[in-house]
Motif scaffolding. Structure first.
Motif, PDB file in Angstrom:
ATOM      1  N   ASP A 201       0.865  -1.172   0.000  1.00 20.47           N
ATOM      2  CA  ASP A 201       0.000   0.000   0.000  1.00 20.47           C
ATOM      3  C   ASP A 201       0.908   1.231   0.000  1.00 20.47           C
ATOM      4  O   ASP A 201       1.753   1.382   0.898  1.00 20.47           O
ATOM      5  N   VAL A 203       0.375   4.162   0.775  1.00 15.60           N
ATOM      6  CA  VAL A 203       0.124   5.072   1.892  1.00 15.60           C
ATOM      7  C   VAL A 203       0.662   4.492   3.191  1.00 15.60           C
ATOM      8  O   VAL A 203       1.427   5.135   3.915  1.00 15.60           O
ATOM      9  N   ASP A 269     -11.000   6.572  -2.440  1.00 20.29           N
ATOM     10  CA  ASP A 269      -9.727   7.199  -2.793  1.00 20.29           C
ATOM     11  C   ASP A 269      -8.663   6.113  -2.751  1.00 20.29           C
ATOM     12  O   ASP A 269      -8.266   5.655  -1.676  1.00 20.29           O
ATOM     13  N   ARG A 271      -5.033   4.183  -4.757  1.00 17.97           N
ATOM     14  CA  ARG A 271      -3.785   4.423  -5.486  1.00 17.97           C
ATOM     15  C   ARG A 271      -3.484   3.232  -6.392  1.00 17.97           C
ATOM     16  O   ARG A 271      -3.783   2.083  -6.045  1.00 17.97           O
ATOM     17  N   ILE A 290      -5.269  -1.684  -7.793  1.00 15.15           N
ATOM     18  CA  ILE A 290      -5.383  -0.580  -6.847  1.00 15.15           C
ATOM     19  C   ILE A 290      -5.452  -1.127  -5.419  1.00 15.15           C
ATOM     20  O   ILE A 290      -5.756  -2.303  -5.210  1.00 15.15           O
ATOM     21  N   ARG A 308      -3.780  12.293 -11.767  1.00 17.94           N
ATOM     22  CA  ARG A 308      -2.370  12.471 -11.461  1.00 17.94           C
ATOM     23  C   ARG A 308      -2.259  13.389 -10.257  1.00 17.94           C
ATOM     24  O   ARG A 308      -2.865  14.459 -10.233  1.00 17.94           O
ATOM     25  N   LEU A 309      -1.523  12.933  -9.250  1.00 17.50           N
ATOM     26  CA  LEU A 309      -1.366  13.710  -8.025  1.00 17.50           C
ATOM     27  C   LEU A 309      -0.702  15.042  -8.336  1.00 17.50           C
ATOM     28  O   LEU A 309       0.338  15.103  -8.986  1.00 17.50           O
ATOM     29  N   ASP A 329      -5.110  17.944  -8.413  1.00 19.25           N
ATOM     30  CA  ASP A 329      -5.000  16.630  -9.044  1.00 19.25           C
ATOM     31  C   ASP A 329      -5.740  16.677 -10.381  1.00 19.25           C
ATOM     32  O   ASP A 329      -6.888  17.119 -10.437  1.00 19.25           O
ATOM     33  N   GLY A 359       1.252   4.774  -8.357  1.00 18.91           N
ATOM     34  CA  GLY A 359       1.155   5.909  -7.448  1.00 18.91           C
ATOM     35  C   GLY A 359       0.065   6.887  -7.821  1.00 18.91           C
ATOM     36  O   GLY A 359      -0.322   7.737  -7.004  1.00 18.91           O
ATOM     37  N   ASP A 360      -0.457   6.802  -9.071  1.00 16.02           N
ATOM     38  CA  ASP A 360      -1.556   7.668  -9.460  1.00 16.02           C
ATOM     39  C   ASP A 360      -2.808   7.383  -8.636  1.00 16.02           C
ATOM     40  O   ASP A 360      -2.951   6.309  -8.029  1.00 16.02           O
ATOM     41  N   ILE A 361      -3.733   8.325  -8.641  1.00 11.77           N
ATOM     42  CA  ILE A 361      -4.942   8.233  -7.836  1.00 11.77           C
ATOM     43  C   ILE A 361      -6.089   7.653  -8.651  1.00 11.77           C
ATOM     44  O   ILE A 361      -6.252   7.972  -9.831  1.00 11.77           O
ATOM     45  N   THR A 363     -10.148   7.541  -7.976  1.00  8.38           N
ATOM     46  CA  THR A 363     -11.092   8.085  -7.005  1.00  8.38           C
ATOM     47  C   THR A 363     -12.502   8.132  -7.564  1.00  8.38           C
ATOM     48  O   THR A 363     -12.712   8.013  -8.778  1.00  8.38           O
TER      49      THR A 363
END
Length: 366
Positions: A201, A203, A269, A271, A290, A308-309, A329, A359-361, A363
């Motif tokens: 993960d 995070v 949310d 990643r 993800i 993209r963050l 973002d 690493g992209d989001i 959501t």
């Protein structure tokens, strides 16, 4: 980036209508993402469904956001899980005068020139289900539907294991015998796997699973009745090197997936933690994992925005320019979830304007 045709799952519907005006309004209790469910200004008057169409592509001819199909047809949660079918030969009509979308077959025309559509339930046998229009192209995800792909922590700990090979072979080939210990649970067909790369993960930095390496298939030849004597299995297909220590999981039939595309039931949310194939970037129609799964409320058919963050950059307009600001973002594509595990899900990359990076989001759509 080159565009490819999108991809797979079976579903569709028989009848329903919703005014265009209703789609431009957002009730206080609306599902997240409903605000974007609007028709394209250049939407066609009709579309004749043909073999090879996908629900996603048909939706994209009429709607700004293809995943809005359930809202357009006013589908509830149960209908999303068990939708009706759209078949080749049916026609999707856009009645511009009434501001409605209809599905059926023309049986005449009214004074406005819009075909009259007889909307009635249709009964079809499950044998004809393969003729139905799929959500996305089945070919892109077929191989991912039955293979575990993700091995949860300790999932293979008690799985049957290969303890010896025929005549001391280091690796097994097609037709070779594999000697296996463990509880077969009356199953006769198995697939061999080996835990692969750990998935962390981004995070929490904790390992939440492993990508499984699919090795091949085996069939039970003889079941041992003595605990100290292994079972005998025959290798049907050896896709990769298979040998002592590899684990076996019962073969499951290809699931009949017919969920409609829909926004998640709760704010999500996530990643991107992996791109299938061991690379760091993905394009359209590729598979990514993800760090969210069923325990987070995701299910098959969930659609997420790819973002993209935003970078942290100095504000050079004030002081010495050392103050940092975070850029927003940026949304650049969509992800269609088709396989869900406890902590991890696999998704198909849809309609992207940029490469997907680890690493992209991912959501909930806004």
């Amino acid at each position: 980036m080159k565009n490819f045709s999108t991809a797979a799952l079976f579903l569709a519907f028989v009848s329903a209508v919703i005014p265009v005006s209703a789609l431009s309004q957002t009730p206080a209790n609306a599902t997240p993402g409903t605000a974007r469910c609007a028709f394209l200004p250049n939407a066609p008057d009709q579309h004749v469904v043909v073999r090879g169409d996908t629900l996603w592509d048909i939706s994209g001819k009429f709607l700004q956001r293809p995943w809005c199909w359930p809202q357009v047809w006013d589908m509830n949660r149960d209908q999303i899980r068990n939708p009706h079918w759209i078949y080749p030969g049916q026609i999707v009509y856009f009645d511009r005068v009434a501001g409605k979308l209809r599905l059926g077959k023309g049986v005449g025309a009214d004074n406005s020139g819009v075909p009259t559509v007889r909307l009635s339930p249709q009964v079809r046998s499950t044998d004809s289900a393969s003729d139905a229009i799929s959500t996305v192209s089945f070919k892109s995800i077929e191989q991912f539907l039955t293979k575990p792909l993700i091995v949860e922590l300790n999932e293979l700990k008690d799985a049957p294991r290969i303890v010896a090979t025929q005549e001391g072979h280091v690796f097994l080939a097609n037709g070779d015998k594999a000697y296996v210990r463990g509880d077969l649970k009356d199953k006769t067909s198995f697939e061999a796997f080996r835990p692969g790369k750990p998935l962390k993960d981004p995070v929490t930095k904790q390992i939440i699973g492993y990508e499984a390496m699919y090795l091949g298939t085996l069939k039970v030849q003889r079941v041992s009745k003595v605990e100290t004597e292994p079972h005998t299995l025959t290798v049907l297909t050896a896709k990769e090197e298979m040998g002592v220590g590899d684990r076996l999981i019962p073969t499951e039939p290809t699931p009949f997936i017919n969920y409609a595309p829909h926004v998640p039931a709760q704010q999500t949310d996530a990643r991107i933690i992996s791109v299938y194939g061991g690379v760091s970037q993905a394009g359209q129609n590729q598979i990514v994992a993800i760090n969210r799964g069923s325990k987070d409320g995701l299910d098959i058919g969930t659609v997420l925005d790819l973002r993209r963050l935003g970078l942290m950059v100095p504000d050079r307009t004030t002081g010495n320019g050392r103050g940092l600001i975070k850029l927003p973002d940026e949304q650049y594509g969509e992800l269609f979830i088709f396989r869900v595990f406890n902590n991890i899900s696999y998704g198909l990359v849809m309609q992207v304007q940029d490469t997907v990076q680890v690493g992209d989001i991912a959501t909930s759509p806004e």
